[in-house]
Design a protein around this motif. Sequence first.
Motif, PDB file in Angstrom:
ATOM      1  N   GLN A 103       0.835  -1.209   0.000  1.00  0.00           N
ATOM      2  CA  GLN A 103       0.000   0.000   0.000  1.00  0.00           C
ATOM      3  C   GLN A 103       0.868   1.257   0.000  1.00  0.00           C
ATOM      4  O   GLN A 103       0.574   2.226  -0.701  1.00  0.00           O
ATOM      5  N   GLU A 104       1.962   1.236   0.775  1.00  0.00           N
ATOM      6  CA  GLU A 104       2.869   2.398   0.765  1.00  0.00           C
ATOM      7  C   GLU A 104       3.444   2.625  -0.638  1.00  0.00           C
ATOM      8  O   GLU A 104       3.669   3.758  -1.056  1.00  0.00           O
ATOM      9  N   MET A 105       3.688   1.526  -1.365  1.00  0.00           N
ATOM     10  CA  MET A 105       4.194   1.667  -2.739  1.00  0.00           C
ATOM     11  C   MET A 105       3.161   2.360  -3.615  1.00  0.00           C
ATOM     12  O   MET A 105       3.483   3.238  -4.413  1.00  0.00           O
ATOM     13  N   GLN A 285      11.886  -5.162  13.919  1.00  0.00           N
ATOM     14  CA  GLN A 285      12.871  -5.001  12.845  1.00  0.00           C
ATOM     15  C   GLN A 285      12.498  -3.869  11.881  1.00  0.00           C
ATOM     16  O   GLN A 285      12.562  -4.011  10.671  1.00  0.00           O
ATOM     17  N   ARG A 286      12.082  -2.751  12.436  1.00  0.00           N
ATOM     18  CA  ARG A 286      11.889  -1.546  11.627  1.00  0.00           C
ATOM     19  C   ARG A 286      12.889  -0.524  12.117  1.00  0.00           C
ATOM     20  O   ARG A 286      13.196  -0.487  13.305  1.00  0.00           O
ATOM     21  N   CYS A 287      13.319   0.348  11.219  1.00  0.00           N
ATOM     22  CA  CYS A 287      14.198   1.408  11.725  1.00  0.00           C
ATOM     23  C   CYS A 287      13.408   2.374  12.578  1.00  0.00           C
ATOM     24  O   CYS A 287      13.976   3.116  13.363  1.00  0.00           O
ATOM     25  N   THR A 288      12.076   2.344  12.466  1.00  0.00           N
ATOM     26  CA  THR A 288      11.244   3.219  13.297  1.00  0.00           C
ATOM     27  C   THR A 288      10.693   2.510  14.536  1.00  0.00           C
ATOM     28  O   THR A 288       9.850   3.061  15.248  1.00  0.00           O
ATOM     29  N   THR A 289      11.130   1.280  14.783  1.00  0.00           N
ATOM     30  CA  THR A 289      10.654   0.531  15.950  1.00  0.00           C
ATOM     31  C   THR A 289      10.873   1.314  17.234  1.00  0.00           C
ATOM     32  O   THR A 289      11.899   1.975  17.411  1.00  0.00           O
ATOM     33  N   SER A 447       6.593   4.656  14.746  1.00  0.00           N
ATOM     34  CA  SER A 447       6.597   3.940  13.465  1.00  0.00           C
ATOM     35  C   SER A 447       5.303   4.199  12.705  1.00  0.00           C
ATOM     36  O   SER A 447       4.366   4.782  13.236  1.00  0.00           O
ATOM     37  N   GLY A 448       5.295   3.756  11.457  1.00  0.00           N
ATOM     38  CA  GLY A 448       4.092   3.915  10.646  1.00  0.00           C
ATOM     39  C   GLY A 448       3.996   5.283   9.996  1.00  0.00           C
ATOM     40  O   GLY A 448       2.911   5.827   9.805  1.00  0.00           O
ATOM     41  N   ALA A 449       5.164   5.845   9.632  1.00  0.00           N
ATOM     42  CA  ALA A 449       5.166   7.168   9.005  1.00  0.00           C
ATOM     43  C   ALA A 449       4.440   7.130   7.669  1.00  0.00           C
ATOM     44  O   ALA A 449       4.526   6.152   6.931  1.00  0.00           O
ATOM     45  N   GLU A 450       3.706   8.192   7.368  1.00  0.00           N
ATOM     46  CA  GLU A 450       3.011   8.285   6.077  1.00  0.00           C
ATOM     47  C   GLU A 450       3.985   8.720   4.988  1.00  0.00           C
ATOM     48  O   GLU A 450       4.918   9.475   5.261  1.00  0.00           O
TER      49      GLU A 450
HETATM   50  C1  UN1 Z   1      12.157   1.191   7.787  1.00  0.00           C
HETATM   51  O1  UN1 Z   1      11.998   0.594   8.850  1.00  0.00           O
HETATM   52  O2  UN1 Z   1      13.167   1.007   7.070  1.00  0.00           O
HETATM   53  O3  UN1 Z   1       7.337   4.357   9.473  1.00  0.00           O
HETATM   54  C2  UN1 Z   1      11.147   2.097   7.247  1.00  0.00           C
HETATM   55  C3  UN1 Z   1       7.454   3.164   9.236  1.00  0.00           C
HETATM   56  C4  UN1 Z   1       7.486   2.743   7.798  1.00  0.00           C
HETATM   57  C5  UN1 Z   1       8.851   2.826   7.274  1.00  0.00           C
HETATM   58  C6  UN1 Z   1       9.895   2.172   8.039  1.00  0.00           C
HETATM   59  N1  UN1 Z   1       6.610   3.593   7.030  1.00  0.00           N
HETATM   60  O4  UN1 Z   1       7.543   2.325  10.098  1.00  0.00           O
END
Ligand code: UN1
Length: 499
Positions: A103-105, A285-289, A447-450
């Motif tokens: 969906q993000e794509m 395992q998200r960079c936004t975790t 996490s979950g950035a738009e």
């Molecule tokens: C990432 O973890 O590399 O905000 C990106 C978010 C996602 C993007 C994460 N929309 O968690």
Amino acid sequence: MQHDAILARFDLTPAAAAGTLTVRSPVDGAVIGRVAETDPAAVPEIAANARRAFDAWRTVPAPRRGELVRLLGEELRAAREDLGRLVSLEAGKILQEGLGEVQEMIDICDFAVGLSRQLYGLTIASERPGHAMRETWHPMGPCLVISAFNFPVAVWAWNAALALVCGDPVVWKPSEKTPLTALACRRVFERAAARFGADAPEHLLQVTVGGRDLGAALVACPDFPVVSATGSTRMGRQVAVAVAERFGRSILELGGNNAMIVAPSADLDLALRAILFSAVGTCGQRCTTLRRLIVHRDVRERLLPRLKAAYASIPIGSPLDAGTLVGPLIDADAFEAMQRALETARADGGTVTGGERVLADRWPDARYVRPAIVEMPAQTAVVRHETFAPILYVLSYDTLDEAIALQNAVPQGLSSCIFSTDVRETERFLSAAGSDCGIANVNIGPSGAEIGGAFGGEKETGGGRESGSDSWKAYMRRQTATVNYSDALPLAQGIRFEV
Ligand code: UN1
């Protein structure tokens, strides 16, 4: 559906079975593909292909380029279920998250289509009589995209949709852990390109498969003026240096060690749901975790028992099963790193709840864990380090200044948030003296950035930006043009040359 049936949907069955790179599913450890690898010696040819594609694509009007991305969005809509499932299978994310990624794509394609008619430059008042000054944004050149296993398809799309409308062909090196989803995306792109017509040159998108050697050869190549890399800090540091060495431009999204401040006035029900979603989603395992919970001493006793109870009841299992909220870690290395971090935290005086391996009997070749809560006496080195696993460190605070200082005292600083209903606190958090992160949220998790916002901006990397807002400018070059429409040549400081 079996993995071979999904691969067949993307015409990948023979191609994904004959190569040297073995792909295992983190769901059960089974081999799901053997993919052909790209020889690093082929990089000059790949670059020449991209360069040729650039020469043609840069003169196609931007709104027409947007049409290709619109078609890509349509093809992605049609492939959503299959691609989402393949993401689950190859990266181990739960199905809802696999679908969410697709969906993000789709969202970024929609965004980029609009953008293709809005690549605006300024007109600027010239100080000279009879002169006009304006800036124009031109395509930059082939864009190299290096992506990580944890967002195997969305990160590519955030970059590719923008790069394509900006006039830049794309060369993609996905993580060697997730090449199948990349090959599937290439297939989806080919469907869009076939519908688009002859003005889409060949080699607008090239997908390469390989490890570090291939990455190093691509990054060093001067034909890629823009390099967008997502992954570990270790990888990013190498990319940054190699790209800077040849004066290229890099967009880096590397680590995150994101915190939530829970203030006394917080809506705790809201906070609790946000903590769960952002700390255990994608198995940490998200960079936004969410990795650090900074709780006011007065609310700690009301929040923590509820959080532990919620953690104990989280459904862990196959990401393909409906009802599962936490799937597996990507591999055994990730599991070892998690256990090492927990050991260190214990040695630092931390109290660990959870964190153990589960479902080992059922899936001996996969790594499922119970997410961990670790109550820490202080923000020690292990807390300041990003471990890519579901570990939530809990710290306490008394004053907001103390909480903000704790939050900012890590090198990564990608995303951040505060839960508070006190406007003085929330505004202070968003002020120049507040969060030092690229993303700062109020009453919503990290996490979950738009896609509409600029994503990224961690301080450790100098703040790369992808996706929305004006991130597109990173894929273009700015040209300032001055036109003299008078018959005089007024030069600076009154100097005149007689001719
Ligand atoms: C990432 O973890 O590399 O905000 C990106 C978010 C996602 C993007 C994460 N929309 O968690």
